[in-house]
Scaffold this motif. Structure first.
Motif, PDB file in Angstrom:
ATOM      1  N   PRO A 168       0.814  -1.232   0.000  1.00  0.00           N
ATOM      2  CA  PRO A 168       0.000   0.000   0.000  1.00  0.00           C
ATOM      3  C   PRO A 168       0.838   1.270   0.000  1.00  0.00           C
ATOM      4  CG  PRO A 168      -0.888  -1.577   1.568  1.00  0.00           C
ATOM      5  CD  PRO A 168       0.420  -2.128   1.114  1.00  0.00           C
ATOM      6  N   PHE A 169       1.971   1.249   0.721  1.00  0.00           N
ATOM      7  CA  PHE A 169       2.852   2.423   0.711  1.00  0.00           C
ATOM      8  C   PHE A 169       3.503   2.610  -0.658  1.00  0.00           C
ATOM      9  CE2 PHE A 169       2.671   1.118   5.154  1.00  0.00           C
ATOM     10  CZ  PHE A 169       2.354   2.320   5.768  1.00  0.00           C
ATOM     11  N   PHE A 170       3.888   1.499  -1.284  1.00  0.00           N
ATOM     12  CA  PHE A 170       4.468   1.587  -2.621  1.00  0.00           C
ATOM     13  C   PHE A 170       3.440   2.133  -3.611  1.00  0.00           C
ATOM     14  CE2 PHE A 170       4.864  -0.526  -6.791  1.00  0.00           C
ATOM     15  CZ  PHE A 170       6.048   0.058  -7.220  1.00  0.00           C
ATOM     16  N   TRP A 171       2.209   1.639  -3.522  1.00  0.00           N
ATOM     17  CA  TRP A 171       1.166   2.110  -4.434  1.00  0.00           C
ATOM     18  C   TRP A 171       0.870   3.596  -4.187  1.00  0.00           C
ATOM     19  CZ3 TRP A 171      -3.509   4.394  -4.946  1.00  0.00           C
ATOM     20  CH2 TRP A 171      -4.212   4.185  -6.138  1.00  0.00           C
ATOM     21  N   MET A 172       0.860   4.009  -2.930  1.00  0.00           N
ATOM     22  CA  MET A 172       0.639   5.415  -2.601  1.00  0.00           C
ATOM     23  C   MET A 172       1.722   6.287  -3.224  1.00  0.00           C
ATOM     24  SD  MET A 172       0.561   7.151   1.202  1.00  0.00           S
ATOM     25  CE  MET A 172       2.257   6.630   1.531  1.00  0.00           C
ATOM     26  N   TRP A 173       2.980   5.876  -3.066  1.00  0.00           N
ATOM     27  CA  TRP A 173       4.079   6.653  -3.653  1.00  0.00           C
ATOM     28  C   TRP A 173       3.974   6.673  -5.171  1.00  0.00           C
ATOM     29  CZ3 TRP A 173       7.782   4.703  -7.017  1.00  0.00           C
ATOM     30  CH2 TRP A 173       8.765   5.623  -7.395  1.00  0.00           C
ATOM     31  N   ARG A 174       3.679   5.517  -5.770  1.00  0.00           N
ATOM     32  CA  ARG A 174       3.581   5.447  -7.233  1.00  0.00           C
ATOM     33  C   ARG A 174       2.462   6.354  -7.735  1.00  0.00           C
ATOM     34  NH1 ARG A 174       0.178   2.505 -10.411  1.00  0.00           N
ATOM     35  NH2 ARG A 174       0.843   2.100 -12.558  1.00  0.00           N
ATOM     36  N   ALA A 175       1.309   6.355  -7.083  1.00  0.00           N
ATOM     37  CA  ALA A 175       0.196   7.205  -7.500  1.00  0.00           C
ATOM     38  C   ALA A 175       0.545   8.680  -7.371  1.00  0.00           C
ATOM     39  CB  ALA A 175      -1.043   6.879  -6.672  1.00  0.00           C
ATOM     40  N   SER A 176       1.406   9.002  -6.389  1.00  0.00           N
ATOM     41  CA  SER A 176       1.776  10.408  -6.201  1.00  0.00           C
ATOM     42  C   SER A 176       2.711  10.920  -7.278  1.00  0.00           C
ATOM     43  CB  SER A 176       2.447  10.585  -4.830  1.00  0.00           C
ATOM     44  OG  SER A 176       3.763  10.049  -4.826  1.00  0.00           O
ATOM     45  N   THR A 177       3.235  10.024  -8.116  1.00  0.00           N
ATOM     46  CA  THR A 177       4.184  10.433  -9.160  1.00  0.00           C
ATOM     47  C   THR A 177       3.579  10.395 -10.553  1.00  0.00           C
ATOM     48  OG1 THR A 177       5.022   8.173  -9.485  1.00  0.00           O
ATOM     49  CG2 THR A 177       6.086   9.514  -7.783  1.00  0.00           C
ATOM     50  N   GLN A 178       2.266  10.136 -10.652  1.00  0.00           N
ATOM     51  CA  GLN A 178       1.673   9.942 -11.958  1.00  0.00           C
ATOM     52  C   GLN A 178       0.502  10.896 -12.193  1.00  0.00           C
ATOM     53  OE1 GLN A 178       0.928   5.652 -11.901  1.00  0.00           O
ATOM     54  NE2 GLN A 178       2.687   5.394 -13.249  1.00  0.00           N
ATOM     55  N   CYS A 223       0.128  14.210  -0.908  1.00  0.00           N
ATOM     56  CA  CYS A 223      -0.075  14.713   0.451  1.00  0.00           C
ATOM     57  C   CYS A 223       0.071  13.587   1.459  1.00  0.00           C
ATOM     58  CB  CYS A 223      -1.467  15.349   0.549  1.00  0.00           C
ATOM     59  SG  CYS A 223      -1.841  16.101   2.146  1.00  0.00           S
ATOM     60  N   ALA A 224      -0.526  12.420   1.169  1.00  0.00           N
ATOM     61  CA  ALA A 224      -0.421  11.275   2.072  1.00  0.00           C
ATOM     62  C   ALA A 224       1.023  10.810   2.211  1.00  0.00           C
ATOM     63  CB  ALA A 224      -1.299  10.132   1.560  1.00  0.00           C
ATOM     64  N   LEU A 238       3.770  12.714   1.913  1.00  0.00           N
ATOM     65  CA  LEU A 238       4.487  13.700   2.728  1.00  0.00           C
ATOM     66  C   LEU A 238       4.124  13.573   4.205  1.00  0.00           C
ATOM     67  CD1 LEU A 238       4.175  16.814   0.383  1.00  0.00           C
ATOM     68  CD2 LEU A 238       6.250  15.488   0.861  1.00  0.00           C
ATOM     69  N   ILE A 239       2.887  13.221   4.495  1.00  0.00           N
ATOM     70  CA  ILE A 239       2.450  13.074   5.891  1.00  0.00           C
ATOM     71  C   ILE A 239       3.006  11.786   6.498  1.00  0.00           C
ATOM     72  CG2 ILE A 239       0.415  12.667   7.334  1.00  0.00           C
ATOM     73  CD1 ILE A 239      -1.113  14.582   5.535  1.00  0.00           C
ATOM     74  N   THR A 240       3.111  10.737   5.691  1.00  0.00           N
ATOM     75  CA  THR A 240       3.572   9.443   6.193  1.00  0.00           C
ATOM     76  C   THR A 240       5.086   9.378   6.335  1.00  0.00           C
ATOM     77  OG1 THR A 240       1.684   8.411   5.077  1.00  0.00           O
ATOM     78  CG2 THR A 240       3.450   6.939   5.810  1.00  0.00           C
ATOM     79  N   ALA A 241       5.809  10.105   5.498  1.00  0.00           N
ATOM     80  CA  ALA A 241       7.277  10.018   5.480  1.00  0.00           C
ATOM     81  C   ALA A 241       7.922  10.288   6.838  1.00  0.00           C
ATOM     82  CB  ALA A 241       7.837  10.968   4.419  1.00  0.00           C
ATOM     83  N   PRO A 242       7.516  11.319   7.591  1.00  0.00           N
ATOM     84  CA  PRO A 242       8.165  11.546   8.895  1.00  0.00           C
ATOM     85  C   PRO A 242       8.022  10.372   9.851  1.00  0.00           C
ATOM     86  CG  PRO A 242       6.912  13.487   8.236  1.00  0.00           C
ATOM     87  CD  PRO A 242       6.562  12.399   7.272  1.00  0.00           C
ATOM     88  N   LEU A 243       6.880   9.673   9.818  1.00  0.00           N
ATOM     89  CA  LEU A 243       6.684   8.525  10.708  1.00  0.00           C
ATOM     90  C   LEU A 243       7.613   7.380  10.326  1.00  0.00           C
ATOM     91  CD1 LEU A 243       2.782   8.472  10.973  1.00  0.00           C
ATOM     92  CD2 LEU A 243       4.438   9.513  12.539  1.00  0.00           C
ATOM     93  N   ILE A 244       7.779   7.146   9.034  1.00  0.00           N
ATOM     94  CA  ILE A 244       8.680   6.081   8.582  1.00  0.00           C
ATOM     95  C   ILE A 244      10.116   6.393   8.977  1.00  0.00           C
ATOM     96  CG2 ILE A 244       9.592   4.892   6.550  1.00  0.00           C
ATOM     97  CD1 ILE A 244       6.889   5.333   5.209  1.00  0.00           C
ATOM     98  N   LEU A 245      10.541   7.645   8.764  1.00  0.00           N
ATOM     99  CA  LEU A 245      11.903   8.037   9.133  1.00  0.00           C
ATOM    100  C   LEU A 245      12.110   7.944  10.643  1.00  0.00           C
ATOM    101  CD1 LEU A 245      12.358  11.140   6.790  1.00  0.00           C
ATOM    102  CD2 LEU A 245      13.277   8.830   6.470  1.00  0.00           C
TER     103      LEU A 245
END
Length: 275
Positions: A25-35, A246-247, A249-256
Protein backbone atom coordinates in the motif's frame (compact mmCIF):
# COMPACT_ATOMS: atom_id res chain seq x y z
CA UNK A 1 17.32 -31.48 10.21
CA UNK A 2 15.47 -31.38 6.90
CA UNK A 3 12.19 -30.81 8.75
CA UNK A 4 13.76 -27.91 10.67
CA UNK A 5 15.01 -26.37 7.42
CA UNK A 6 11.57 -26.74 5.87
CA UNK A 7 10.05 -24.98 8.87
CA UNK A 8 12.52 -22.16 8.45
CA UNK A 9 11.65 -21.84 4.76
CA UNK A 10 7.92 -21.79 5.50
CA UNK A 11 8.37 -19.28 8.32
CA UNK A 12 10.39 -16.94 6.12
CA UNK A 13 7.89 -17.34 3.28
CA UNK A 14 5.03 -16.33 5.60
CA UNK A 15 7.03 -13.37 6.94
CA UNK A 16 7.97 -12.29 3.43
CA UNK A 17 4.35 -12.50 2.31
CA UNK A 18 3.27 -10.44 5.31
CA UNK A 19 5.97 -7.87 4.59
CA UNK A 20 4.80 -7.54 0.99
CA UNK A 21 1.20 -7.04 2.15
CA UNK A 22 2.35 -4.34 4.57
CA UNK A 23 4.67 -2.54 2.13
CA UNK A 24 2.57 -2.68 -1.05
CA UNK A 25 0.00 0.00 0.00
CA UNK A 26 2.85 2.42 0.71
CA UNK A 27 4.47 1.59 -2.62
CA UNK A 28 1.17 2.11 -4.43
CA UNK A 29 0.64 5.41 -2.60
CA UNK A 30 4.08 6.65 -3.65
CA UNK A 31 3.58 5.45 -7.23
CA UNK A 32 0.20 7.20 -7.50
CA UNK A 33 1.78 10.41 -6.20
CA UNK A 34 4.18 10.43 -9.16
CA UNK A 35 1.67 9.94 -11.96
CA UNK A 36 -0.95 11.89 -13.85
CA UNK A 37 -4.65 11.16 -13.13
CA UNK A 38 -5.08 9.00 -16.25
CA UNK A 39 -2.13 6.77 -15.33
CA UNK A 40 -2.85 6.07 -11.68
CA UNK A 41 -5.16 3.07 -12.09
CA UNK A 42 -3.20 1.50 -14.92
CA UNK A 43 -0.81 -1.43 -14.75
CA UNK A 44 2.44 -1.11 -12.87
CA UNK A 45 4.28 -1.45 -16.19
CA UNK A 46 2.12 0.92 -18.24
CA UNK A 47 3.88 4.28 -17.96
CA UNK A 48 6.89 5.19 -15.83
CA UNK A 49 6.66 8.23 -13.53
CA UNK A 50 6.91 11.53 -15.40
CA UNK A 51 8.85 14.39 -13.83
CA UNK A 52 6.15 16.92 -14.76
CA UNK A 53 3.48 14.83 -13.01
CA UNK A 54 5.64 14.47 -9.92
CA UNK A 55 6.28 18.21 -9.75
CA UNK A 56 2.60 19.05 -10.34
CA UNK A 57 1.26 16.59 -7.73
CA UNK A 58 3.67 17.60 -4.99
CA UNK A 59 3.37 21.30 -5.79
CA UNK A 60 -0.42 21.09 -5.47
CA UNK A 61 -0.07 19.08 -2.25
CA UNK A 62 2.20 21.72 -0.74
CA UNK A 63 0.68 24.94 -2.05
CA UNK A 64 -3.00 24.35 -2.85
CA UNK A 65 -3.59 24.04 0.90
CA UNK A 66 -1.42 25.02 3.87
CA UNK A 67 0.09 21.55 4.29
CA UNK A 68 3.27 22.91 5.99
CA UNK A 69 1.00 24.60 8.54
CA UNK A 70 -0.93 21.36 9.05
CA UNK A 71 2.32 19.48 9.67
CA UNK A 72 3.53 22.16 12.10
CA UNK A 73 0.24 21.79 13.97
CA UNK A 74 0.82 18.05 14.06
CA UNK A 75 4.30 18.53 15.52
CA UNK A 76 2.98 20.89 18.21
CA UNK A 77 0.09 18.60 19.16
CA UNK A 78 1.95 15.28 19.12
CA UNK A 79 5.02 16.81 20.81
CA UNK A 80 2.95 18.45 23.54
CA UNK A 81 0.96 15.28 24.18
CA UNK A 82 4.11 13.13 24.32
CA UNK A 83 5.86 15.51 26.73
CA UNK A 84 2.97 15.53 29.20
CA UNK A 85 2.44 11.79 28.85
CA UNK A 86 6.05 11.06 29.79
CA UNK A 87 5.97 13.49 32.72
CA UNK A 88 2.77 12.05 34.18
CA UNK A 89 3.21 8.36 33.41
CA UNK A 90 6.84 7.90 34.47
CA UNK A 91 6.17 9.33 37.93
CA UNK A 92 2.96 7.35 38.29
CA UNK A 93 4.61 4.11 37.15
CA UNK A 94 7.53 4.70 39.53
CA UNK A 95 5.18 5.17 42.48
CA UNK A 96 3.15 2.06 41.62
CA UNK A 97 6.25 -0.07 41.05
CA UNK A 98 8.49 0.98 43.92
CA UNK A 99 6.26 2.27 46.74
CA UNK A 100 4.08 0.11 48.99
CA UNK A 101 0.94 2.01 49.96
CA UNK A 102 -2.70 1.23 50.57
CA UNK A 103 -4.73 1.02 47.39
CA UNK A 104 -1.76 0.47 45.09
CA UNK A 105 -3.20 -2.69 43.52
CA UNK A 106 -6.60 -1.07 43.12
CA UNK A 107 -5.09 1.93 41.32
CA UNK A 108 -3.08 -0.35 39.04
CA UNK A 109 -6.22 -2.38 38.32
CA UNK A 110 -8.05 0.83 37.36
CA UNK A 111 -5.16 1.67 35.02
CA UNK A 112 -5.51 -1.73 33.33
CA UNK A 113 -9.29 -1.38 33.07
CA UNK A 114 -8.86 2.03 31.42
CA UNK A 115 -7.07 0.29 28.54
CA UNK A 116 -10.36 -1.38 27.57
CA UNK A 117 -12.37 1.87 27.45
CA UNK A 118 -12.65 3.18 23.85
CA UNK A 119 -12.02 6.86 23.21
CA UNK A 120 -15.47 7.21 21.68
CA UNK A 121 -17.10 6.37 25.04
CA UNK A 122 -15.65 9.46 26.72
CA UNK A 123 -15.71 11.84 23.74
CA UNK A 124 -19.07 13.46 24.50
CA UNK A 125 -18.43 14.24 28.21
CA UNK A 126 -14.98 15.65 27.38
CA UNK A 127 -16.44 17.72 24.54
CA UNK A 128 -19.08 19.23 26.86
CA UNK A 129 -16.44 20.12 29.49
CA UNK A 130 -14.16 21.69 26.88
CA UNK A 131 -17.09 23.70 25.48
CA UNK A 132 -17.95 25.05 28.94
CA UNK A 133 -14.37 26.17 29.50
CA UNK A 134 -14.03 27.64 26.00
CA UNK A 135 -11.27 25.24 24.95
CA UNK A 136 -12.77 24.07 21.66
CA UNK A 137 -10.76 24.88 18.54
CA UNK A 138 -7.50 25.15 20.48
CA UNK A 139 -4.32 23.12 20.80
CA UNK A 140 -5.20 22.57 24.46
CA UNK A 141 -8.57 21.09 23.54
CA UNK A 142 -6.91 18.52 21.30
CA UNK A 143 -4.27 17.58 23.87
CA UNK A 144 -6.24 17.47 27.16
CA UNK A 145 -7.82 13.98 26.70
CA UNK A 146 -4.37 12.48 26.09
CA UNK A 147 -2.22 14.14 28.77
CA UNK A 148 -1.75 10.74 30.39
CA UNK A 149 -1.84 7.18 29.10
CA UNK A 150 -2.84 3.94 30.78
CA UNK A 151 -0.76 1.99 28.28
CA UNK A 152 2.35 4.05 29.12
CA UNK A 153 1.81 3.55 32.86
CA UNK A 154 1.56 -0.21 32.33
CA UNK A 155 4.59 -0.33 30.04
CA UNK A 156 6.77 1.80 32.31
CA UNK A 157 5.55 -0.03 35.43
CA UNK A 158 6.74 -3.35 34.02
CA UNK A 159 10.11 -1.79 33.16
CA UNK A 160 10.64 -0.02 36.49
CA UNK A 161 9.56 -3.05 38.51
CA UNK A 162 12.61 -4.95 37.22
CA UNK A 163 14.95 -2.12 38.26
CA UNK A 164 17.20 -3.23 41.18
CA UNK A 165 16.04 -1.86 44.53
CA UNK A 166 19.65 -1.82 45.72
CA UNK A 167 20.51 1.00 43.30
CA UNK A 168 17.59 3.08 44.55
CA UNK A 169 18.51 2.41 48.18
CA UNK A 170 22.10 3.47 47.55
CA UNK A 171 20.86 6.67 45.92
CA UNK A 172 18.67 7.45 48.94
CA UNK A 173 21.58 6.84 51.30
CA UNK A 174 23.58 9.35 49.25
CA UNK A 175 20.90 11.93 49.98
CA UNK A 176 19.07 11.95 46.66
CA UNK A 177 15.38 12.82 46.74
CA UNK A 178 12.78 10.75 44.90
CA UNK A 179 12.53 13.41 42.19
CA UNK A 180 16.30 13.29 41.67
CA UNK A 181 16.19 9.49 41.53
CA UNK A 182 13.55 9.60 38.81
CA UNK A 183 15.37 12.26 36.78
CA UNK A 184 18.97 11.10 37.18
CA UNK A 185 18.61 7.31 37.48
CA UNK A 186 15.23 6.03 36.29
CA UNK A 187 14.76 8.16 33.17
CA UNK A 188 18.21 7.40 31.62
CA UNK A 189 17.68 3.68 32.23
CA UNK A 190 14.21 3.85 30.66
CA UNK A 191 15.36 5.22 27.31
CA UNK A 192 14.37 2.05 25.35
CA UNK A 193 10.92 1.91 26.94
CA UNK A 194 10.36 5.65 26.40
CA UNK A 195 11.49 5.33 22.78
CA UNK A 196 9.08 2.43 22.21
CA UNK A 197 6.16 4.30 23.74
CA UNK A 198 7.08 7.50 21.88
CA UNK A 199 6.73 5.74 18.53
CA UNK A 200 3.32 4.37 19.53
CA UNK A 201 2.17 7.76 20.82
CA UNK A 202 3.47 9.87 17.94
CA UNK A 203 2.09 7.48 15.31
CA UNK A 204 -1.36 7.40 16.92
CA UNK A 205 -1.73 11.14 17.47
CA UNK A 206 -0.13 12.14 14.16
CA UNK A 207 -2.64 9.94 12.34
CA UNK A 208 -5.61 10.71 14.61
CA UNK A 209 -8.60 12.11 12.71
CA UNK A 210 -11.50 11.33 15.04
CA UNK A 211 -10.83 13.75 17.91
CA UNK A 212 -9.43 16.67 15.85
CA UNK A 213 -12.53 16.55 13.62
CA UNK A 214 -14.69 17.01 16.74
CA UNK A 215 -12.65 19.76 18.39
CA UNK A 216 -11.00 21.73 15.57
CA UNK A 217 -13.02 24.21 13.53
CA UNK A 218 -10.29 26.53 12.21
CA UNK A 219 -8.17 25.58 9.20
CA UNK A 220 -5.14 27.21 10.85
CA UNK A 221 -5.26 24.64 13.68
CA UNK A 222 -5.94 21.54 11.60
CA UNK A 223 -3.47 18.61 11.96
CA UNK A 224 -2.04 16.74 8.94
CA UNK A 225 -4.86 14.21 8.62
CA UNK A 226 -7.42 16.98 8.14
CA UNK A 227 -5.25 18.35 5.35
CA UNK A 228 -6.02 15.25 3.31
CA UNK A 229 -9.68 16.29 3.16
CA UNK A 230 -8.77 19.30 1.03
CA UNK A 231 -7.85 16.99 -1.84
CA UNK A 232 -11.06 15.01 -1.84
CA UNK A 233 -13.15 15.50 -4.94
CA UNK A 234 -16.67 14.16 -5.13
CA UNK A 235 -15.29 10.83 -6.30
CA UNK A 236 -11.57 11.38 -5.75
CA UNK A 237 -10.97 11.88 -9.51
CA UNK A 238 -8.85 14.87 -10.50
CA UNK A 239 -7.15 15.40 -7.15
CA UNK A 240 -6.10 11.78 -6.62
CA UNK A 241 -2.46 12.37 -7.52
CA UNK A 242 -2.08 15.37 -5.15
CA UNK A 243 -4.01 13.39 -2.52
CA UNK A 244 -1.45 10.60 -2.66
CA UNK A 245 1.39 13.14 -2.68
CA UNK A 246 -0.07 14.71 0.45
CA UNK A 247 -0.42 11.28 2.07
CA UNK A 248 3.19 10.47 1.17
CA UNK A 249 4.49 13.70 2.73
CA UNK A 250 2.45 13.07 5.89
CA UNK A 251 3.57 9.44 6.19
CA UNK A 252 7.28 10.02 5.48
CA UNK A 253 8.17 11.55 8.89
CA UNK A 254 6.68 8.53 10.71
CA UNK A 255 8.68 6.08 8.58
CA UNK A 256 11.90 8.04 9.13
CA UNK A 257 11.19 8.23 12.88
CA UNK A 258 10.70 4.48 13.13
CA UNK A 259 13.86 3.74 11.14
CA UNK A 260 15.86 6.10 13.37
CA UNK A 261 14.51 4.62 16.62
CA UNK A 262 14.09 1.02 15.49
CA UNK A 263 16.74 -0.45 17.77
CA UNK A 264 15.45 1.39 20.85
CA UNK A 265 11.91 0.44 19.92
CA UNK A 266 12.72 -3.29 19.83
CA UNK A 267 14.64 -3.03 23.12
CA UNK A 268 11.73 -1.29 24.79
CA UNK A 269 9.10 -3.75 23.57
CA UNK A 270 11.14 -6.80 24.58
CA UNK A 271 11.78 -5.30 28.05
CA UNK A 272 15.52 -5.90 28.24
CA UNK A 273 15.63 -4.07 31.58
CA UNK A 274 18.85 -3.18 33.35
CA UNK A 275 22.00 -4.94 32.25
Amino acid sequence: MARFSLRQILAHAVLLGGAVLMIYPFFWMWRASTQAPGQIFGSLHDVPPILASIADNYARALFDSPLPRFMLNGVIMTGGILLFQILTTVTCAYALAKFDFRGRRLIFAIVLISLSVPAQATALPIFIVLAKFGLLDTYTGVMIPYLTSGFAIFLFHQFIRSFPDEILLAARLDGMSEVEIVIRIILPAMTPAIAAFSIFSITFHWNDLYWPMIVIRSIDLAPPTLGLLFFRGQEGGDSFGPLMACATLITAPLILLFLAAQRRFVQGVTMTGVK
